[in-house]
Scaffold this motif. Structure first.
Motif, PDB file in Angstrom:
ATOM      1  N   ASP A  15       0.741  -1.128   0.095  1.00  0.00           N
ATOM      2  CA  ASP A  15      -0.082   0.060  -0.111  1.00  0.00           C
ATOM      3  C   ASP A  15       0.855   1.226  -0.042  1.00  0.00           C
ATOM      4  O   ASP A  15       0.116   2.474   0.100  1.00  0.00           O
ATOM      5  N   GLU A  16       2.361   1.251  -0.026  1.00  0.00           N
ATOM      6  CA  GLU A  16       3.102   2.326   0.191  1.00  0.00           C
ATOM      7  C   GLU A  16       2.556   3.179  -1.175  1.00  0.00           C
ATOM      8  O   GLU A  16       2.643   2.752  -2.288  1.00  0.00           O
ATOM      9  N   GLY A  17       2.626   4.592  -0.890  1.00  0.00           N
ATOM     10  CA  GLY A  17       2.208   5.617  -1.831  1.00  0.00           C
ATOM     11  C   GLY A  17       0.705   5.815  -2.100  1.00  0.00           C
ATOM     12  O   GLY A  17       0.464   6.511  -3.004  1.00  0.00           O
ATOM     13  N   LYS A  18      -0.244   5.109  -1.431  1.00  0.00           N
ATOM     14  CA  LYS A  18      -1.511   5.184  -1.842  1.00  0.00           C
ATOM     15  C   LYS A  18      -2.066   6.175  -1.092  1.00  0.00           C
ATOM     16  O   LYS A  18      -1.226   6.536   0.149  1.00  0.00           O
ATOM     17  N   VAL A  19      -3.027   6.651  -1.354  1.00  0.00           N
ATOM     18  CA  VAL A  19      -3.740   7.715  -0.638  1.00  0.00           C
ATOM     19  C   VAL A  19      -4.506   7.321   0.503  1.00  0.00           C
ATOM     20  O   VAL A  19      -5.325   6.342   0.289  1.00  0.00           O
ATOM     21  N   ILE A  20      -4.465   8.033   1.623  1.00  0.00           N
ATOM     22  CA  ILE A  20      -5.283   7.499   2.668  1.00  0.00           C
ATOM     23  C   ILE A  20      -6.173   8.942   3.306  1.00  0.00           C
ATOM     24  O   ILE A  20      -5.399   9.911   3.227  1.00  0.00           O
ATOM     25  N   PHE A  21      -7.101   8.539   3.341  1.00  0.00           N
ATOM     26  CA  PHE A  21      -8.284   9.438   4.003  1.00  0.00           C
ATOM     27  C   PHE A  21      -8.507   9.046   5.445  1.00  0.00           C
ATOM     28  O   PHE A  21      -9.452   8.060   5.601  1.00  0.00           O
TER      29      PHE A  21
ATOM     30  N   ALA B 119      -5.118   2.336  -5.778  1.00  0.00           N
ATOM     31  CA  ALA B 119      -3.444   2.315  -6.473  1.00  0.00           C
ATOM     32  C   ALA B 119      -2.723   3.575  -5.800  1.00  0.00           C
ATOM     33  O   ALA B 119      -3.089   4.474  -5.489  1.00  0.00           O
ATOM     34  N   PRO B 120      -1.270   3.318  -6.017  1.00  0.00           N
ATOM     35  CA  PRO B 120      -0.567   4.529  -5.424  1.00  0.00           C
ATOM     36  C   PRO B 120      -0.546   5.619  -6.381  1.00  0.00           C
ATOM     37  O   PRO B 120      -0.826   5.593  -7.570  1.00  0.00           O
ATOM     38  N   VAL B 121      -0.190   6.896  -6.028  1.00  0.00           N
ATOM     39  CA  VAL B 121      -0.152   8.043  -6.810  1.00  0.00           C
ATOM     40  C   VAL B 121       1.067   8.554  -6.905  1.00  0.00           C
ATOM     41  O   VAL B 121       1.183   9.833  -7.178  1.00  0.00           O
ATOM     42  N   ASN B 122       2.063   8.125  -6.425  1.00  0.00           N
ATOM     43  CA  ASN B 122       3.372   8.585  -6.169  1.00  0.00           C
ATOM     44  C   ASN B 122       4.436   8.352  -7.504  1.00  0.00           C
ATOM     45  O   ASN B 122       5.350   7.740  -7.478  1.00  0.00           O
ATOM     46  N   ASP B 123       3.611   8.738  -8.658  1.00  0.00           N
ATOM     47  CA  ASP B 123       4.177   8.550 -10.063  1.00  0.00           C
ATOM     48  C   ASP B 123       4.517   9.745 -10.763  1.00  0.00           C
ATOM     49  O   ASP B 123       4.809   9.590 -11.978  1.00  0.00           O
ATOM     50  N   ASN B 124       4.697  10.924  -9.970  1.00  0.00           N
ATOM     51  CA  ASN B 124       5.260  12.039 -10.732  1.00  0.00           C
ATOM     52  C   ASN B 124       4.311  12.756 -11.759  1.00  0.00           C
ATOM     53  O   ASN B 124       4.757  13.518 -12.567  1.00  0.00           O
ATOM     54  N   ALA B 125       2.960  12.609 -11.409  1.00  0.00           N
ATOM     55  CA  ALA B 125       1.996  12.997 -12.237  1.00  0.00           C
ATOM     56  C   ALA B 125       0.944  13.833 -11.223  1.00  0.00           C
ATOM     57  O   ALA B 125       0.763  13.374 -10.161  1.00  0.00           O
ATOM     58  N   TRP B 126       0.199  14.855 -11.937  1.00  0.00           N
ATOM     59  CA  TRP B 126      -0.615  15.342 -11.067  1.00  0.00           C
ATOM     60  C   TRP B 126      -2.001  14.570 -11.007  1.00  0.00           C
ATOM     61  O   TRP B 126      -2.538  13.847 -11.957  1.00  0.00           O
ATOM     62  N   HIS B 127      -2.392  14.766  -9.533  1.00  0.00           N
ATOM     63  CA  HIS B 127      -3.667  13.827  -9.390  1.00  0.00           C
ATOM     64  C   HIS B 127      -4.616  14.862  -8.563  1.00  0.00           C
ATOM     65  O   HIS B 127      -4.012  15.532  -7.897  1.00  0.00           O
ATOM     66  N   HIS B 128      -5.788  14.665  -8.797  1.00  0.00           N
ATOM     67  CA  HIS B 128      -6.770  15.601  -8.260  1.00  0.00           C
ATOM     68  C   HIS B 128      -7.498  14.460  -7.150  1.00  0.00           C
ATOM     69  O   HIS B 128      -7.899  13.517  -7.354  1.00  0.00           O
TER      70      HIS B 128
END
Length: 288
Positions: A161-167, A183-192
């Motif tokens: 789960d490393e790099g996934k968003v937690i709320f 899915a993780p979002v630490n991919d150097n792309a912008w995410h909303h």
């Protein structure tokens, strides 16, 4: 088609191969989330300011300077490839923004409240080795909430789960709800990112890039999210970290952070995530 705020009427004409035709009047309503008479925006930090300016990041929407964000160890202005205009780059070490508690219900959401937290983020951290990285949150004595990236040392979730968003949302009596993205979002792309508390539905929801990632049914949350109820002001709202040991500093870019006193509908979330975003939330009206 007219995109101005208000009600707009037009005619729709349809016919078929048999020569039959039918005309109907259609009314489309367009509203502005930033209009105090029609929207429920509470605060909006565009994060445009240069580092050399006074250490203040203006709240575009709130009451004067009441909700401005300030810093001692300030992030660096991103003027080249932010999401809208300029943004801010946080170093993951000690960069931090704070919004002082104004002593009102803006951040001290009472029991029965619905609210939403919306922002754009970008993380290029291929390996988040240590603690979770918090993008925005508020650490209180008993109630606290935050949205961030899961780190390798978070023992509450599996290693993949490393790099996934937690709320994470915990109210004053300790009842807690936790959502982790697919899915993780630490991919150097912008995410909303949009985190929603919908009290009417009894749900916490997490959206990424306009898509509902997960939702959870929760308990009633009948204790609220205020810091020491009745004795404001409380802890500050934190951006780029969480004011709890060890700090949970975020390494990456943030832009266009907004708080709302309502559960944003998915239609609005999709609009904000999918349009050509050279505009901010307050003039982001749809092409109809």
């Amino acid at each position: 088609t007219n995109r101005q705020v208000g009600d707009h009427s037009f005619s729709a004409l349809a016919d078929n191969d048999e020569g039959a035709a039918d005309e109907q009047q259609v009314t489309v309503s367009v509203y502005d989330l930033c209009d105090p008479t029609s929207g429920d925006m509470l605060a909006y930090w565009k994060l445009e300011e240069a580092t050399a300016e006074p250490n203040t990041h203006e709240d575009y929407y709130g009451a004067g300077s009441t909700y401005n964000a300030t810093c001692v160890n300030c992030p660096t202005q991103n003027s080249t490839d932010a999401k809208v205009g300029n943004g801010q780059t946080f170093d993951g070490i000690n960069d931090a923004l704070d919004v002082a508690d104004p002593g009102t219900a803006v951040f001290d959401w009472p029991a029965g409240s619905s609210f939403s937290i919306e922002f754009w983020m970008r993380s290029g951290s291929a390996d988040i080795e240590n603690s979770n990285e918090v993008m925005i949150g508020r650490g209180l004595a008993s109630a606290y909430w935050w949205i961030g990236l899961r780190g390798e040392d978070d023992v509450a979730t599996p290693d993949d789960d490393e790099g996934k968003v937690i709320f994470l949302l915990q109210e004053a009596d300790g009842d807690v709800g936790r959502i982790i993205s697919d899915a993780p979002v630490n991919d150097n792309a912008w995410h909303h990112i949009v985190a929603v508390r919908d009290d009417d539905a009894g749900k916490n929801l997490l959206y990424i890039d306009g898509v509902l990632q997960k939702e959870i049914l929760t308990q009633a949350y009948d204790a609220g999210f205020a810091h020491d109820p009745g004795t404001p002001p409380g802890n500050a709202l934190n951006i780029g970290y969480l004011d709890l040991v060890p700090g949970y500093h975020f390494a990456g870019d943030l832009d266009e952070i907004a708080l709302y006193g309502e559960a944003l509908p998915q239609s609005v979330i999709k609009q904000h995530a999918s349009q050509n975003f050279d505009r901010g939330y307050c003039n982001a009206r749809p092409d109809i």
